[in-house]
Scaffold this active site. Structure first.
Site, PDB file in Angstrom:
ATOM      1  N   SER A 168       0.866  -1.185   0.000  1.00 61.59           N
ATOM      2  CA  SER A 168       0.000   0.000   0.000  1.00 61.59           C
ATOM      3  C   SER A 168       0.893   1.222   0.000  1.00 61.59           C
ATOM      4  O   SER A 168       2.080   1.137   0.377  1.00 61.59           O
ATOM      5  CB  SER A 168      -0.861  -0.012   1.272  1.00 61.59           C
ATOM      6  OG  SER A 168      -1.498   1.237   1.467  1.00 61.59           O
ATOM      7  N   TYR A 174      -2.432  -1.313  10.422  1.00 64.14           N
ATOM      8  CA  TYR A 174      -2.358  -1.403   8.960  1.00 64.14           C
ATOM      9  C   TYR A 174      -1.018  -0.875   8.447  1.00 64.14           C
ATOM     10  O   TYR A 174      -0.342  -1.528   7.632  1.00 64.14           O
ATOM     11  CB  TYR A 174      -3.524  -0.605   8.353  1.00 64.14           C
ATOM     12  CG  TYR A 174      -3.700  -0.764   6.860  1.00 64.14           C
ATOM     13  CD1 TYR A 174      -4.420  -1.840   6.332  1.00 64.14           C
ATOM     14  CD2 TYR A 174      -3.163   0.167   5.971  1.00 64.14           C
ATOM     15  CE1 TYR A 174      -4.591  -1.981   4.955  1.00 64.14           C
ATOM     16  CE2 TYR A 174      -3.330   0.035   4.599  1.00 64.14           C
ATOM     17  CZ  TYR A 174      -4.050  -1.043   4.098  1.00 64.14           C
ATOM     18  OH  TYR A 174      -4.218  -1.176   2.735  1.00 64.14           O
TER      19      TYR A 174
HETATM   20  P1  NAD Z   1     -11.410  -6.227  -0.362  1.00 61.59           P
HETATM   21  O1  NAD Z   1     -12.026  -6.183   0.993  1.00 61.59           O
HETATM   22  O2  NAD Z   1     -12.271  -6.081  -1.564  1.00 61.59           O
HETATM   23  O3  NAD Z   1     -10.534  -7.517  -0.523  1.00 61.59           O
HETATM   24  C1  NAD Z   1      -9.903  -8.149   0.535  1.00 61.59           C
HETATM   25  C2  NAD Z   1      -9.885  -9.618   0.228  1.00 61.59           C
HETATM   26  O4  NAD Z   1      -9.263 -10.290   1.322  1.00 61.59           O
HETATM   27  C3  NAD Z   1     -11.305 -10.185   0.089  1.00 61.59           C
HETATM   28  O5  NAD Z   1     -11.313 -11.142  -0.948  1.00 61.59           O
HETATM   29  C4  NAD Z   1     -11.519 -10.847   1.437  1.00 61.59           C
HETATM   30  O6  NAD Z   1     -12.443 -11.917   1.363  1.00 61.59           O
HETATM   31  C5  NAD Z   1     -10.115 -11.329   1.725  1.00 61.59           C
HETATM   32  N1  NAD Z   1      -9.877 -11.645   3.129  1.00 61.59           N
HETATM   33  C6  NAD Z   1     -10.120 -10.880   4.217  1.00 61.59           C
HETATM   34  N2  NAD Z   1      -9.819 -11.573   5.338  1.00 61.59           N
HETATM   35  C7  NAD Z   1      -9.365 -12.790   4.930  1.00 61.59           C
HETATM   36  C8  NAD Z   1      -8.917 -13.951   5.609  1.00 61.59           C
HETATM   37  N3  NAD Z   1      -8.881 -14.004   6.943  1.00 61.59           N
HETATM   38  N4  NAD Z   1      -8.556 -15.014   4.859  1.00 61.59           N
HETATM   39  C9  NAD Z   1      -8.603 -14.990   3.512  1.00 61.59           C
HETATM   40  N5  NAD Z   1      -9.024 -13.928   2.823  1.00 61.59           N
HETATM   41  C10 NAD Z   1      -9.399 -12.838   3.522  1.00 61.59           C
HETATM   42  O7  NAD Z   1     -10.282  -5.086  -0.324  1.00 61.59           O
HETATM   43  P2  NAD Z   1      -9.247  -4.593  -1.456  1.00 61.59           P
HETATM   44  O8  NAD Z   1      -9.332  -3.117  -1.440  1.00 61.59           O
HETATM   45  O9  NAD Z   1      -9.396  -5.339  -2.714  1.00 61.59           O
HETATM   46  O10 NAD Z   1      -7.852  -4.972  -0.732  1.00 61.59           O
HETATM   47  C11 NAD Z   1      -6.960  -5.957  -1.215  1.00 61.59           C
HETATM   48  C12 NAD Z   1      -5.560  -5.629  -0.751  1.00 61.59           C
HETATM   49  O11 NAD Z   1      -5.155  -4.383  -1.307  1.00 61.59           O
HETATM   50  C13 NAD Z   1      -5.421  -5.480   0.763  1.00 61.59           C
HETATM   51  O12 NAD Z   1      -4.206  -6.046   1.200  1.00 61.59           O
HETATM   52  C14 NAD Z   1      -5.417  -3.971   0.953  1.00 61.59           C
HETATM   53  O13 NAD Z   1      -4.739  -3.598   2.121  1.00 61.59           O
HETATM   54  C15 NAD Z   1      -4.683  -3.538  -0.294  1.00 61.59           C
HETATM   55  N6  NAD Z   1      -4.916  -2.140  -0.663  1.00 61.59           N
HETATM   56  C16 NAD Z   1      -6.153  -1.693  -1.036  1.00 61.59           C
HETATM   57  C17 NAD Z   1      -6.307  -0.339  -1.388  1.00 61.59           C
HETATM   58  C18 NAD Z   1      -7.651   0.237  -1.843  1.00 61.59           C
HETATM   59  O14 NAD Z   1      -7.753   1.448  -2.029  1.00 61.59           O
HETATM   60  N7  NAD Z   1      -8.668  -0.561  -2.077  1.00 61.59           N
HETATM   61  C19 NAD Z   1      -5.218   0.524  -1.340  1.00 61.59           C
HETATM   62  C20 NAD Z   1      -3.974   0.024  -0.947  1.00 61.59           C
HETATM   63  C21 NAD Z   1      -3.830  -1.318  -0.621  1.00 61.59           C
END
Ligand code: NAD
Length: 261
Positions: A143, A156
Site C-alpha cells: 500500500s 495497517y
Molecule cells: P477487499 O475487501 O475487496 O478484498 C480483501 C480480500 O481479502 C477479500 O477477498 C476478502 O475476502 C479477503 N480476506 C479478508 N480476510 C481474509 C482472511 N482471513 N482469509 C482470507 N481472505 C481474507 O479489499 P481490497 O481493497 O481489494 O484490498 C486488497 C488488498 O489491497 C489489501 O491487502 C489492501 O490492504 C490492499 N490495498 C487496497 C487499497 C484500496 O484502495 N482498495 C489501497 C492500498 C492497498
C-alpha cells in the site's frame, strides 16, 4: 532473448481474491494465460462460481480454495492444496481505524496476522515449489501505507511497512535464482468496498459525488483519480513478464503521485 508476457503453463495463487484487487489481479493473470487459484475464508457457491467464470472466459484452469489467512496452517495448506505455485500474490487484507490507546488488541492481532504474517507463511510454503519449477514470482500487495503513514491506522501501516521488509528479504534470499519478489503499493483503488463508501461520504460532507471523491477521498492522491483493479492486475502481469526478471526487492507505487508529495 525475446521478451514474453505469456503466462501459459504457470499457476498463480492469489490470496483474498473473491473481490476487489485480488479478483482484478486474478482476472489479468488469467487473461495473460495463467491458471489461477482464488481464495478467501468463505466457502460459498458464488466463490466457486467466480473461479468457473474465469476458467470459461479465459480458457484457463481456475479453482477456488477456502483458507483463512489469519491461520498459519491454513496459509501453508492453501499452497499445499494448490499443488503448484509459480506466481504467489499475497493480497488478503483488512483494515481498522482507531487511535493507538483505544485500538482493540484483537484488531491489531488480526491485521498483523492477515496483512503480514500470512505472506510469511505462504511464501515459506511456495518457495520450495518455485525452486523445484526453476521459476517464480512473489508479488505482495502492500500500500502507499507501506511507505508513508496516516494517523489511526497503526496496525495497517505497521503491517504494510512489514510486508515491504519481507519483500526485500524474500528477494535477497532468492537473488541468484530465477525468482523475484516485489511489492505493489496502491494508493486509493476503486473497488466495490470503496464505491460503497461514496454515498455515505456525500451525505456526511453534503457534497456531490465528484466533489467528495476529489476533495475528501482523494485528498492525498495528487492525480485526484482512483487507480483501478485492472491497473493492479496489469502491474502484476508486468512483474511476471521477462521484462521484469531483474526487478526484485523493490516497490512499485500505483498511487497517482501520493508518495511523491
Ligand atoms: P477487499 O475487501 O475487496 O478484498 C480483501 C480480500 O481479502 C477479500 O477477498 C476478502 O475476502 C479477503 N480476506 C479478508 N480476510 C481474509 C482472511 N482471513 N482469509 C482470507 N481472505 C481474507 O479489499 P481490497 O481493497 O481489494 O484490498 C486488497 C488488498 O489491497 C489489501 O491487502 C489492501 O490492504 C490492499 N490495498 C487496497 C487499497 C484500496 O484502495 N482498495 C489501497 C492500498 C492497498
Amino acid at each position: 532473448m525475446a521478451i514474453t508476457t505469456s503466462l501459459s503453463g504457470k499457476t498463480a495463487i492469489i490470496t483474498g481474491s473473491n473481490s476487489g484487487i485480488g479478483l482484478g489481479v486474478a482476472r489479468e493473470l488469467a487473461r495473460a494465460g495463467a491458471d489461477v487459484v482464488l481464495n478467501s475464508f468463505s466457502d460459498r457457491a458464488e466463490d466457486h462460481a467466480l473461479a468457473a467464470a474465469l476458467a470459461a472466459e479465459f480458457r484457463v484452469r481456475a479453482r477456488y480454495i477456502r483458507a483463512d489467512m489469519s491461520n498459519p496452517a491454513d496459509c501453508r495448506g492453501l499452497i499445499a492444496q494448490a499443488g503448484a505455485c509459480d506466481i504467489l500474490i499475497n493480497n488478503a487484507g483488512i483494515q481498522h481505524v482507531a487511535p493507538i490507546p483505544v485500538f482493540p488488541v484483537e484488531k491489531w492481532d488480526a491485521i498483523i496476522a492477515i496483512n503480514l504474517s500470512s505472506a510469511f507463511h505462504t511464501t515459506a510454503a511456495a518457495l520450495p515449489m518455485m525452486r523445484a519449477a526453476g521459476w517464480g514470482r512473489v508479488i505482495n500487495i502492500a500500500s502507499a501505507h507501506g511507505l508513508t503513514a496516516s494517523p489511526f491506522k497503526s496496525a495497517y501501516v505497521a503491517a504494510k511497512h512489514g510486508i515491504v521488509g519481507l519483500t526485500k528479504v524474500t528477494a535477497l534470499e532468492t537473488a541468484e535464482e530465477p525468482i523475484t519478489a516485489n511489492a505493489i503499493c496502491p494508493g486509493y483503488v476503486l473497488t466495490p468496498l470503496v464505491e460503497a463508501q461514496i454515498p455515505d461520504q456525500m451525505k456526511t460532507h453534503g457534497m456531490d459525488r465528484d466533489t467528495v471523491v476529489r476533495e475528501v477521498m482523494l485528498a492525498r492522491q495528487p492525480s485526484r483519480d482512483f487507480a483501478t483493479v485492472e491497473q493492479m492486475g496489469g502491474t502484476a502481469v508486468f512483474l511476471c513478464s521477462d521484462a521484469a526478471a531483474q526487478i526484485t526487492g523493490t516497490t512499485i507505487s500505483v498511487d497517482g503521485g501520493w508518495t511523491a508529495l
